[in-house]
Design a protein around this motif. Sequence first.
Motif, PDB file in Angstrom:
ATOM      1  N   MET A 196       0.482  -1.232  -0.062  1.00 24.60           N
ATOM      2  CA  MET A 196      -0.384  -0.039  -0.222  1.00 24.60           C
ATOM      3  C   MET A 196       0.529   1.367  -0.089  1.00 24.60           C
ATOM      4  O   MET A 196       0.727   2.381  -1.026  1.00 24.60           O
ATOM      5  CB  MET A 196      -1.126   0.210   0.871  1.00 24.60           C
ATOM      6  CG  MET A 196      -2.137   0.983   1.423  1.00 24.60           C
ATOM      7  SD  MET A 196      -3.619   0.656   0.119  1.00 24.60           S
ATOM      8  CE  MET A 196      -4.348   1.994   0.147  1.00 24.60           C
ATOM      9  N   LYS A 197       1.677   1.068   0.672  1.00 23.81           N
ATOM     10  CA  LYS A 197       2.527   2.052   0.769  1.00 23.81           C
ATOM     11  C   LYS A 197       3.364   2.473  -0.303  1.00 23.81           C
ATOM     12  O   LYS A 197       3.431   3.739  -1.068  1.00 23.81           O
ATOM     13  CB  LYS A 197       3.765   1.780   2.118  1.00 23.81           C
ATOM     14  CG  LYS A 197       4.270   3.540   2.307  1.00 23.81           C
ATOM     15  CD  LYS A 197       5.190   2.580   3.333  1.00 23.81           C
ATOM     16  CE  LYS A 197       5.835   4.155   4.135  1.00 23.81           C
ATOM     17  NZ  LYS A 197       6.895   3.132   5.234  1.00 23.81           N
ATOM     18  N   SER A 198       3.655   1.298  -0.741  1.00 24.46           N
ATOM     19  CA  SER A 198       4.551   1.369  -2.417  1.00 24.46           C
ATOM     20  C   SER A 198       3.891   1.819  -3.662  1.00 24.46           C
ATOM     21  O   SER A 198       3.570   2.599  -4.253  1.00 24.46           O
ATOM     22  CB  SER A 198       5.090   0.051  -3.039  1.00 24.46           C
ATOM     23  OG  SER A 198       4.472  -0.514  -3.972  1.00 24.46           O
ATOM     24  N   LEU A 199       2.555   2.030  -3.503  1.00 21.44           N
ATOM     25  CA  LEU A 199       1.467   2.493  -4.140  1.00 21.44           C
ATOM     26  C   LEU A 199       1.036   3.941  -4.259  1.00 21.44           C
ATOM     27  O   LEU A 199       0.764   4.929  -5.478  1.00 21.44           O
ATOM     28  CB  LEU A 199      -0.209   0.976  -4.500  1.00 21.44           C
ATOM     29  CG  LEU A 199      -1.331   1.983  -4.873  1.00 21.44           C
ATOM     30  CD1 LEU A 199      -0.738   1.975  -6.491  1.00 21.44           C
ATOM     31  CD2 LEU A 199      -2.736   1.548  -4.526  1.00 21.44           C
ATOM     32  N   LEU A 200       1.107   4.320  -2.711  1.00 24.09           N
ATOM     33  CA  LEU A 200       1.233   5.621  -3.000  1.00 24.09           C
ATOM     34  C   LEU A 200       2.666   6.907  -2.642  1.00 24.09           C
ATOM     35  O   LEU A 200       1.904   7.503  -4.012  1.00 24.09           O
ATOM     36  CB  LEU A 200       1.003   5.990  -1.379  1.00 24.09           C
ATOM     37  CG  LEU A 200       1.320   7.388  -0.634  1.00 24.09           C
ATOM     38  CD1 LEU A 200      -0.525   7.976  -1.662  1.00 24.09           C
ATOM     39  CD2 LEU A 200       0.848   7.221   1.362  1.00 24.09           C
ATOM     40  N   VAL A 201       3.763   6.609  -2.960  1.00 20.62           N
ATOM     41  CA  VAL A 201       4.405   6.979  -3.590  1.00 20.62           C
ATOM     42  C   VAL A 201       4.551   6.598  -4.731  1.00 20.62           C
ATOM     43  O   VAL A 201       4.838   7.678  -5.675  1.00 20.62           O
ATOM     44  CB  VAL A 201       5.976   6.392  -3.019  1.00 20.62           C
ATOM     45  CG1 VAL A 201       7.610   6.042  -3.349  1.00 20.62           C
ATOM     46  CG2 VAL A 201       6.024   6.236  -1.219  1.00 20.62           C
ATOM     47  N   PHE A 202       3.891   5.421  -5.592  1.00 22.25           N
ATOM     48  CA  PHE A 202       4.184   5.607  -7.261  1.00 22.25           C
ATOM     49  C   PHE A 202       3.162   6.441  -7.496  1.00 22.25           C
ATOM     50  O   PHE A 202       3.144   7.226  -8.540  1.00 22.25           O
ATOM     51  CB  PHE A 202       3.373   4.317  -8.060  1.00 22.25           C
ATOM     52  CG  PHE A 202       3.076   4.621  -8.606  1.00 22.25           C
ATOM     53  CD1 PHE A 202       4.487   4.265  -9.563  1.00 22.25           C
ATOM     54  CD2 PHE A 202       2.324   4.305  -9.360  1.00 22.25           C
ATOM     55  CE1 PHE A 202       4.143   3.987 -11.231  1.00 22.25           C
ATOM     56  CE2 PHE A 202       1.759   4.232 -11.098  1.00 22.25           C
ATOM     57  CZ  PHE A 202       2.524   4.366 -12.246  1.00 22.25           C
ATOM     58  N   ILE A 203       1.482   6.525  -7.051  1.00 21.34           N
ATOM     59  CA  ILE A 203       1.007   8.056  -7.342  1.00 21.34           C
ATOM     60  C   ILE A 203       1.329   9.222  -7.442  1.00 21.34           C
ATOM     61  O   ILE A 203       0.814  10.117  -7.729  1.00 21.34           O
ATOM     62  CB  ILE A 203      -0.612   7.631  -6.048  1.00 21.34           C
ATOM     63  CG1 ILE A 203      -1.329   6.292  -7.209  1.00 21.34           C
ATOM     64  CG2 ILE A 203      -1.141   8.795  -6.606  1.00 21.34           C
ATOM     65  CD1 ILE A 203      -2.226   5.924  -5.979  1.00 21.34           C
ATOM     66  N   LEU A 204       2.372   9.639  -5.907  1.00 24.05           N
ATOM     67  CA  LEU A 204       2.318  11.007  -5.746  1.00 24.05           C
ATOM     68  C   LEU A 204       3.702  11.455  -6.773  1.00 24.05           C
ATOM     69  O   LEU A 204       4.008  12.017  -7.171  1.00 24.05           O
ATOM     70  CB  LEU A 204       3.328  10.751  -4.126  1.00 24.05           C
ATOM     71  CG  LEU A 204       1.693  11.270  -2.725  1.00 24.05           C
ATOM     72  CD1 LEU A 204       2.788  10.659  -1.989  1.00 24.05           C
ATOM     73  CD2 LEU A 204       1.376  12.154  -3.656  1.00 24.05           C
TER      74      LEU A 204
END
Length: 141
Positions: A1-9
């Motif tokens: 989940m954390k990596s998905l948020l970083v990818f989106i940002l």
Amino acid sequence: MKSLLVFILLSAMMCWFMFSPIYKHVLIVRQAVLQQEVDYMLEIGANGEHGYIDAAMLQESKLRLAKYGLLPSSVEFIVSSGSGASATDAAQPLLRGTSLSLTASYPIEGLLAIDRLIGLAPPPANTKLRASGMKMSEYVP
């Protein structure tokens, strides 16, 4: 989940970095085109043969601006004189030494909406680019 948020940002930041120079360049070019047209119109309107800027001259100016991609119906002009006399009347041109002022405005049209990606609020929808100038009339009857 954390990596998905970083990818989106990071994706949002990359989009902003890629397109930021382009839309700001469009904004700068539009401002320059407006100022160039105001200067040209003042040069023509204040010369020794005219002493005014009438509606036909303003319509021709809008058509010239349309060649640069501006919508003629969105361009607004304000013509005034330093003496308070009408600066748009060809029958009574401004005499030599009277100031002739012209202001052109054009809406930004949402060019800064992409700034929302990085958290900046775009300017209000009614914000306009403005270019203005003043020249002394050279008309002698």
